[in-house]
Design a protein around this motif. Structure first.
Motif, PDB file in Angstrom:
ATOM      1  N   MET A  51       0.840  -1.192   0.000  1.00  0.00           N
ATOM      2  CA  MET A  51       0.000   0.000   0.000  1.00  0.00           C
ATOM      3  C   MET A  51       0.875   1.242   0.000  1.00  0.00           C
ATOM      4  N   ASP A  52       1.917   1.213   0.800  1.00  0.00           N
ATOM      5  CA  ASP A  52       2.805   2.359   0.925  1.00  0.00           C
ATOM      6  C   ASP A  52       3.418   2.736  -0.426  1.00  0.00           C
ATOM      7  N   VAL A  53       3.869   1.751  -1.182  1.00  0.00           N
ATOM      8  CA  VAL A  53       4.445   2.023  -2.505  1.00  0.00           C
ATOM      9  C   VAL A  53       3.384   2.611  -3.432  1.00  0.00           C
ATOM     10  N   LEU A  54       2.222   1.974  -3.494  1.00  0.00           N
ATOM     11  CA  LEU A  54       1.166   2.443  -4.403  1.00  0.00           C
ATOM     12  C   LEU A  54       0.754   3.873  -4.084  1.00  0.00           C
ATOM     13  N   LEU A  55       0.544   4.157  -2.798  1.00  0.00           N
ATOM     14  CA  LEU A  55       0.092   5.499  -2.434  1.00  0.00           C
ATOM     15  C   LEU A  55       1.199   6.538  -2.551  1.00  0.00           C
ATOM     16  N   THR A  56       2.445   6.122  -2.370  1.00  0.00           N
ATOM     17  CA  THR A  56       3.558   7.066  -2.573  1.00  0.00           C
ATOM     18  C   THR A  56       3.645   7.460  -4.044  1.00  0.00           C
ATOM     19  N   LEU A  57       3.542   6.478  -4.934  1.00  0.00           N
ATOM     20  CA  LEU A  57       3.541   6.796  -6.361  1.00  0.00           C
ATOM     21  C   LEU A  57       2.341   7.668  -6.721  1.00  0.00           C
ATOM     22  N   ARG A  58       1.179   7.325  -6.183  1.00  0.00           N
ATOM     23  CA  ARG A  58      -0.044   8.071  -6.533  1.00  0.00           C
ATOM     24  C   ARG A  58      -0.009   9.505  -6.034  1.00  0.00           C
ATOM     25  N   ARG A  59       0.503   9.730  -4.833  1.00  0.00           N
ATOM     26  CA  ARG A  59       0.510  11.098  -4.294  1.00  0.00           C
ATOM     27  C   ARG A  59       1.539  11.988  -4.969  1.00  0.00           C
ATOM     28  N   ASN A  60       2.439  11.378  -5.739  1.00  0.00           N
ATOM     29  CA  ASN A  60       3.400  12.159  -6.496  1.00  0.00           C
ATOM     30  C   ASN A  60       2.820  12.643  -7.818  1.00  0.00           C
ATOM     31  N   GLY A  61       1.590  12.282  -8.099  1.00  0.00           N
ATOM     32  CA  GLY A  61       0.904  12.766  -9.289  1.00  0.00           C
ATOM     33  C   GLY A  61       0.611  11.652 -10.269  1.00  0.00           C
ATOM     34  N   ILE A 109       9.903   3.861 -11.878  1.00  0.00           N
ATOM     35  CA  ILE A 109       8.749   3.042 -11.488  1.00  0.00           C
ATOM     36  C   ILE A 109       7.495   3.871 -11.696  1.00  0.00           C
ATOM     37  N   THR A 110       6.505   3.277 -12.333  1.00  0.00           N
ATOM     38  CA  THR A 110       5.216   3.931 -12.522  1.00  0.00           C
ATOM     39  C   THR A 110       4.102   2.963 -12.151  1.00  0.00           C
ATOM     40  N   LEU A 111       2.962   3.524 -11.860  1.00  0.00           N
ATOM     41  CA  LEU A 111       1.770   2.706 -11.666  1.00  0.00           C
ATOM     42  C   LEU A 111       1.248   2.280 -13.027  1.00  0.00           C
ATOM     43  N   THR A 112       0.805   1.056 -13.131  1.00  0.00           N
ATOM     44  CA  THR A 112       0.094   0.624 -14.330  1.00  0.00           C
ATOM     45  C   THR A 112      -1.317   1.202 -14.245  1.00  0.00           C
ATOM     46  N   ALA A 113      -2.092   1.031 -15.297  1.00  0.00           N
ATOM     47  CA  ALA A 113      -3.485   1.494 -15.256  1.00  0.00           C
ATOM     48  C   ALA A 113      -4.220   0.805 -14.105  1.00  0.00           C
ATOM     49  N   GLU A 114      -3.969  -0.497 -13.931  1.00  0.00           N
ATOM     50  CA  GLU A 114      -4.594  -1.237 -12.831  1.00  0.00           C
ATOM     51  C   GLU A 114      -4.119  -0.704 -11.476  1.00  0.00           C
ATOM     52  N   THR A 117      -5.826   2.657 -10.781  1.00  0.00           N
ATOM     53  CA  THR A 117      -7.217   2.453 -10.349  1.00  0.00           C
ATOM     54  C   THR A 117      -7.266   1.962  -8.909  1.00  0.00           C
ATOM     55  N   LEU A 118      -6.403   0.999  -8.591  1.00  0.00           N
ATOM     56  CA  LEU A 118      -6.364   0.470  -7.231  1.00  0.00           C
ATOM     57  C   LEU A 118      -5.955   1.546  -6.236  1.00  0.00           C
ATOM     58  N   ALA A 119      -4.924   2.313  -6.560  1.00  0.00           N
ATOM     59  CA  ALA A 119      -4.465   3.371  -5.654  1.00  0.00           C
ATOM     60  C   ALA A 119      -5.563   4.396  -5.418  1.00  0.00           C
ATOM     61  N   ASP A 120      -6.288   4.772  -6.466  1.00  0.00           N
ATOM     62  CA  ASP A 120      -7.371   5.750  -6.314  1.00  0.00           C
ATOM     63  C   ASP A 120      -8.494   5.216  -5.424  1.00  0.00           C
ATOM     64  N   GLU A 121      -8.817   3.941  -5.563  1.00  0.00           N
ATOM     65  CA  GLU A 121      -9.840   3.344  -4.703  1.00  0.00           C
ATOM     66  C   GLU A 121      -9.317   3.178  -3.276  1.00  0.00           C
ATOM     67  N   LEU A 122      -8.095   2.707  -3.179  1.00  0.00           N
ATOM     68  CA  LEU A 122      -7.498   2.432  -1.878  1.00  0.00           C
ATOM     69  C   LEU A 122      -7.373   3.680  -1.020  1.00  0.00           C
ATOM     70  N   VAL A 123      -6.975   4.792  -1.604  1.00  0.00           N
ATOM     71  CA  VAL A 123      -6.810   6.010  -0.803  1.00  0.00           C
ATOM     72  C   VAL A 123      -8.156   6.455  -0.226  1.00  0.00           C
ATOM     73  N   VAL A 124      -9.228   6.193  -0.935  1.00  0.00           N
ATOM     74  CA  VAL A 124     -10.564   6.551  -0.439  1.00  0.00           C
ATOM     75  C   VAL A 124     -10.958   5.655   0.728  1.00  0.00           C
ATOM     76  N   THR A 125     -10.825   4.336   0.555  1.00  0.00           N
ATOM     77  CA  THR A 125     -11.224   3.429   1.639  1.00  0.00           C
ATOM     78  C   THR A 125     -10.280   3.528   2.835  1.00  0.00           C
ATOM     79  N   HIS A 126      -8.999   3.780   2.557  1.00  0.00           N
ATOM     80  CA  HIS A 126      -8.007   3.908   3.634  1.00  0.00           C
ATOM     81  C   HIS A 126      -8.314   5.126   4.513  1.00  0.00           C
ATOM     82  N   THR A 127      -8.517   6.272   3.876  1.00  0.00           N
ATOM     83  CA  THR A 127      -8.802   7.474   4.677  1.00  0.00           C
ATOM     84  C   THR A 127     -10.161   7.368   5.362  1.00  0.00           C
TER      85      THR A 127
END
Length: 153
Positions: A51-61, A109-114, A117-127
């Motif tokens: 989760m930490d990796v996914l959300l770190t990549l996502r919060r960087n834009g 390192i980049t997020l794939t499309a999947e 999508t997962l990071a965007d959903e995860l940040v909502v349920t996590h918060t």
């Protein structure tokens, strides 16, 4: 907690047991909060490091590409620990390693499309999960707690 403090005051009046009480409450709260976060991650078949990796990549834009060493530094990890995390996430198709156009020896390192999508959903349920676990505290109490814990840690 009060009875434990009273017992220590009775048995060792020369020692202030207040730090024990405070640390005990912090540890108990941390255990409960961690359990709540981990329960949320189960639905995604993720662990906290993933989760930490996914959300770190996502919060960087959206579309951010970071080197493994920048990711490791941002997350306060060794590069070997980062490699293991990236291997697991890449195997699941959530991140991809790409050659750095500015340096053929380096990777980004980049997020794939999947993964996006997962990071965007995860940040909502996590918060939302964290907010629900802190709901007994008012906004002012949450702000105060955040300041106090930052001061202590």
């Amino acid at each position: 907690m009060r009875s434990i403090m009273a017992q220590w005051k009775r048995e060792r009046p020369d020692i202030d047991p207040t730090p024990m009480a405070i640390c005990g409450q912090v540890w108990r709260a941390a255990d409960r909060l961690r359990a709540g976060v981990m329960d949320n991650l189960k639905q995604y078949d993720l662990d906290f490091p993933g989760m930490d990796v996914l959300l770190t990549l996502r919060r960087n834009g959206k579309g951010a590409a970071l080197s493994p060493s920048v990711l490791a530094k941002d997350m306060m990890l060794s590069t070997s620990a980062m490699t293991n995390r990236l291997d697991r996430l890449e195997k699941r198709g959530l991140v991809q390693r790409q050659s750095d156009p500015g340096d053929r020896r380096a990777l980004k390192i980049t997020l794939t499309a999947e993964g996006q999508t997962l990071a965007d959903e995860l940040v909502v349920t996590h918060t939302a999960r964290e907010a629900s676990m802190l709901a007994a505290l008012s906004e002012e109490e949450q702000a105060l707690l955040c300041r106090l814990l930052a001061k202590a840690g």
